[in-house]
Design a protein around this motif. Structure first.
Motif, PDB file in Angstrom:
ATOM      1  N   TYR A  26       0.700  -2.772  -1.281  1.00 46.26           N
ATOM      2  CA  TYR A  26      -0.377  -3.504  -1.971  1.00 46.26           C
ATOM      3  C   TYR A  26      -0.249  -4.997  -1.743  1.00 46.26           C
ATOM      4  CZ  TYR A  26      -3.834  -4.388  -5.576  1.00 46.26           C
ATOM      5  OH  TYR A  26      -4.957  -4.769  -6.251  1.00 46.26           O
ATOM      6  N   GLU A  29      -7.325  -7.270  -8.526  1.00 45.11           N
ATOM      7  CA  GLU A  29      -6.769  -8.185  -7.538  1.00 45.11           C
ATOM      8  C   GLU A  29      -5.790  -9.145  -8.204  1.00 45.11           C
ATOM      9  OE1 GLU A  29      -8.762 -10.162  -3.724  1.00 45.11           O
ATOM     10  OE2 GLU A  29      -9.526 -10.874  -5.616  1.00 45.11           O
ATOM     11  N   ALA A  58     -15.833   3.326  -0.662  1.00 49.21           N
ATOM     12  CA  ALA A  58     -14.702   2.714   0.045  1.00 49.21           C
ATOM     13  C   ALA A  58     -13.578   2.374  -0.933  1.00 49.21           C
ATOM     14  CB  ALA A  58     -15.161   1.459   0.772  1.00 49.21           C
ATOM     15  N   ARG A 110     -10.921   0.674  -0.530  1.00 44.45           N
ATOM     16  CA  ARG A 110     -10.361  -0.675  -0.465  1.00 44.45           C
ATOM     17  C   ARG A 110     -11.110  -1.660  -1.358  1.00 44.45           C
ATOM     18  NH1 ARG A 110     -12.226  -4.359   3.801  1.00 44.45           N
ATOM     19  NH2 ARG A 110     -14.217  -3.609   4.548  1.00 44.45           N
ATOM     20  N   ASP A 142     -11.923  -0.788  -4.488  1.00 44.81           N
ATOM     21  CA  ASP A 142     -11.634  -0.388  -5.862  1.00 44.81           C
ATOM     22  C   ASP A 142     -10.919  -1.516  -6.594  1.00 44.81           C
ATOM     23  OD1 ASP A 142     -11.563   1.206  -8.090  1.00 44.81           O
ATOM     24  OD2 ASP A 142      -9.765   2.287  -7.482  1.00 44.81           O
ATOM     25  N   GLN A 195      -1.039  -5.988   1.954  1.00 48.54           N
ATOM     26  CA  GLN A 195      -2.470  -5.916   2.227  1.00 48.54           C
ATOM     27  C   GLN A 195      -3.215  -7.094   1.620  1.00 48.54           C
ATOM     28  OE1 GLN A 195      -3.648  -2.074   0.806  1.00 48.54           O
ATOM     29  NE2 GLN A 195      -3.207  -1.082   2.740  1.00 48.54           N
ATOM     30  N   SER A 196      -2.807  -7.533   0.447  1.00 47.41           N
ATOM     31  CA  SER A 196      -3.512  -8.634  -0.196  1.00 47.41           C
ATOM     32  C   SER A 196      -3.126  -9.989   0.382  1.00 47.41           C
ATOM     33  CB  SER A 196      -3.276  -8.605  -1.699  1.00 47.41           C
ATOM     34  OG  SER A 196      -1.908  -8.750  -1.968  1.00 47.41           O
TER      35      SER A 196
END
Length: 119
Positions: free
Chosen positions: A113, A76, A16, A18, A20, A116-117
């Motif tokens: 990015y 992250e 997956a 997502r 990573d 999404q975060s």
């Protein structure tokens, strides 16, 4: 923070994307740690160790995979640092684009990015 082991192992089996950069897996039989998206055959759950950051895997004695280069994986922390620069709780697109331009990032990637975060 790493999701629970079962979630991580399912993400590892599914490769997956997502996940990573959210965790790394060290394989005790080889002494190598990889990214969850690496296309090689996956190790058994018993021989895998999860790490939140690549540096932790290296401190535990694992060496980075030469094919997937886990030490260069997105993290992250990038989104967190980017998010801290935004002054309002709900950023507008102009604010994100201005920061992306300032940091010389590809604008579409940074926008996607970050959104999404934050959600």
């Amino acid at each position: 923070m790493i999701p629970d082991f079962d979630t991580c192992y399912r993400a590892l089996q599914a490769r997956a994307a997502r996940f990573d950069g959210l965790f790394f897996v060290g394989v005790s039989t080889t002494g190598i740690y990889c990214r969850p998206v690496f296309p090689a055959r996956k190790a058994k759950a018993a021989s895998g160790t999860l790490f939140a950051v690549a540096a932790a895997a290296e401190e535990a004695g694992f060496r980075p995979c030469l094919r997937c280069r886990p030490e260069l994986a997105p993290s992250e922390s990038f989104a967190c640092q980017f998010g801290k620069k935004i002054s309002t709780p709900t950023p507008c697109l102009d604010q994100i684009n201005a920061l992306a331009e300032k940091w010389r990032l590809w604008r579409a990637y940074a926008t996607l990015y970050l959104w999404q975060s934050l959600t």
